[in-house]
Structures are given as structure tokens and as C-alpha cells.
Design a protein around this motif. Structure first.
Motif: not given
Length: 219
Positions: A132-143
Motif C-alpha cells: 500500500f503505497i503513498e507517493v510524495k513528489g517534490r520538484a527538488g529535494v524538500g520536506e
């Protein structure tokens, strides 16, 4: 019934390699159905308080973007639909390369975005592993932040819950995987913008303090 049959077979001595996987799949399915049942019961209970009546206008709200949304400390937390799309696509492709079949449940508000299953080579309806996957995307590297629903789901599913964080979505996405992310040191965010008090409270307190002031005191 399927879970009961598998459990009974295991108790009778069935030691086939697929038994544990089949039991896990049946248990996960049972948990999923129970969760849906509880949610539906809750929705039906709320409907008892719903009535159709005349629409009454109580006020008007003007909704604006957060004034600090462009500042460095806040910009990374603003949702970007294109970045999210890139992140989800990257994770789906990653899972498919591993031989998993991916189902998107992003619109179901279930506390995760994807269900990834590795089918048994001889029985496609049987999954050897489920994530069960939660995806979090960031344009760069961030919190990275989890919503309350996501965090509670991670606590409930424990090692079956996976956080796939995709950094550098604006350039070359890189996927970073954490299993059971609830065990990490998440910090709750509580922001107080200002405090409110009713005008009558000011009048009442001011009157009381004025009445109790000593003679000769400045007013």
C-alpha cells in the motif's frame, strides 16, 4: 470464508510455499473489506442527520492563496498537480519493472495512492506480495508531510504501508522508499495565526476592572 478455509488447511498440516502468501492476501482483503464496511456504516449514520430544507445564506467567504506560498520555507509544501503526476507515473513505472501490477486509488481518500501486487506466476489472481503505497513528489529535494488520514493509515498498516518519495521531479526523478514510515520522527505542525475575543468579553472585563480600581487611579 476463504480465509477460514486456508487457515483450516494450514492447521491440518498444509506446508506448501504458497500457503503463507495466500493467507496474507486473504487477510489483507478481509481488512480492506472491513474498513470499507466501517466507513459505509459511518456514512449511513451521518445520513440520519441530513435533511432537505430551504437553503439559507449565512455569509460569504473569499478564499485566497496563502500569502507566504512563494516563500522558500513554504513553497516546497504547496501542492503541484504536475509534480504529483510525474511522481506517481515514476512510481508506477518502477513497480511495473519489478513485475508488480499497480492499481491507483488516489481519488478514494484511503490514506494511500497505489496498491501494488506481485502476482503468482501460475495463478495471476493470487498475490505473493502487496504494498500500500503513498507517493510524495517534490520538484527538488524538500520536506515531506503526511495528512492526518495518511499518518493514521500508516500507523494501522505498519509494514504493509510504504512511502515512496520522488525527489527532483522537475528534472530527473529519483525514488526513495521507506517501509513502515510511521516509525519515523514525524513532527506535528500546528500554526496559530492570531487569537480572537468577542467584543462583549472586552466590555465585561473592562467594566469589572474599572469598577474595582482604587480611588485616585488613572482611568
Amino acid at each position: 470464508m476463504k480465509f477460514a478455509e486456508l487457515y483450516e488447511a494450514q492447521q491440518k498440516g498444509d506446508t506448501s510455499p504458497l500457503m503463507a502468501a495466500n493467507l496474507k492476501q486473504a487477510e489483507d482483503r478481509l481488512d480492506e473489506l472491513n474498513g470499507r464496511l466501517e466507513t459505509r456504516h459511518s456514512d449511513l449514520e451521518k445520513e440520519r442527520n441530513c435533511t432537505i430544507g430551504e437553503i439559507v445564506r449565512h455569509g460569504t467567504a473569499w478564499v485566497l492563496s496563502h500569502p507566504d506560498r512563494a516563500k522558500p520555507g513554504f513553497a516546497g509544501m504547496v501542492r503541484d498537480d504536475e509534480i504529483e503526476r510525474i511522481a506517481v507515473a515514476a512510481v508506477i513505472a518502477f513497480e511495473q519493472v519489478r513485475g508488480f501490477e499497480v492499481e491507483s486509488v488516489e481519488k478514494d481518500n484511503r490514506g494511500f495512492d497505489l496498491i501494488s501486487r506481485r502476482p503468482h506466476p501460475e495463478d495471476p489472481k493470487t498475490a505473493l506480495e502487496v504494498r500500500f503505497i503513498e507517493v510524495k513528489g517534490r520538484a527538488g529535494v524538500g520536506e515531506v508531510a503526511l495528512s492526518g488520514n495518511e499518518y493514521r493509515t500508516a500507523q494501522r498498516l505498519k509494514k504493509d504501508y510504504w512511502l515512496y518519495t520522488v525527489f527532483d521531479c522537475a528534472n530527473t526523478p529519483s525514488i526513495h522508499i521507506v517501509r513502515d514510515p510511521a516509525q519515523m520522527d514525524w513532527q506535528p505542525i500546528v500554526t496559530i495565526e492570531h487569537y480572537l475575543v468577542k467584543p462583549q468579553a472586552i466590555l465585561d472585563v473592562a467594566e469589572t476592572q474599572d469598577a474595582s480600581s482604587e480611588p485616585g487611579e488613572a482611568r
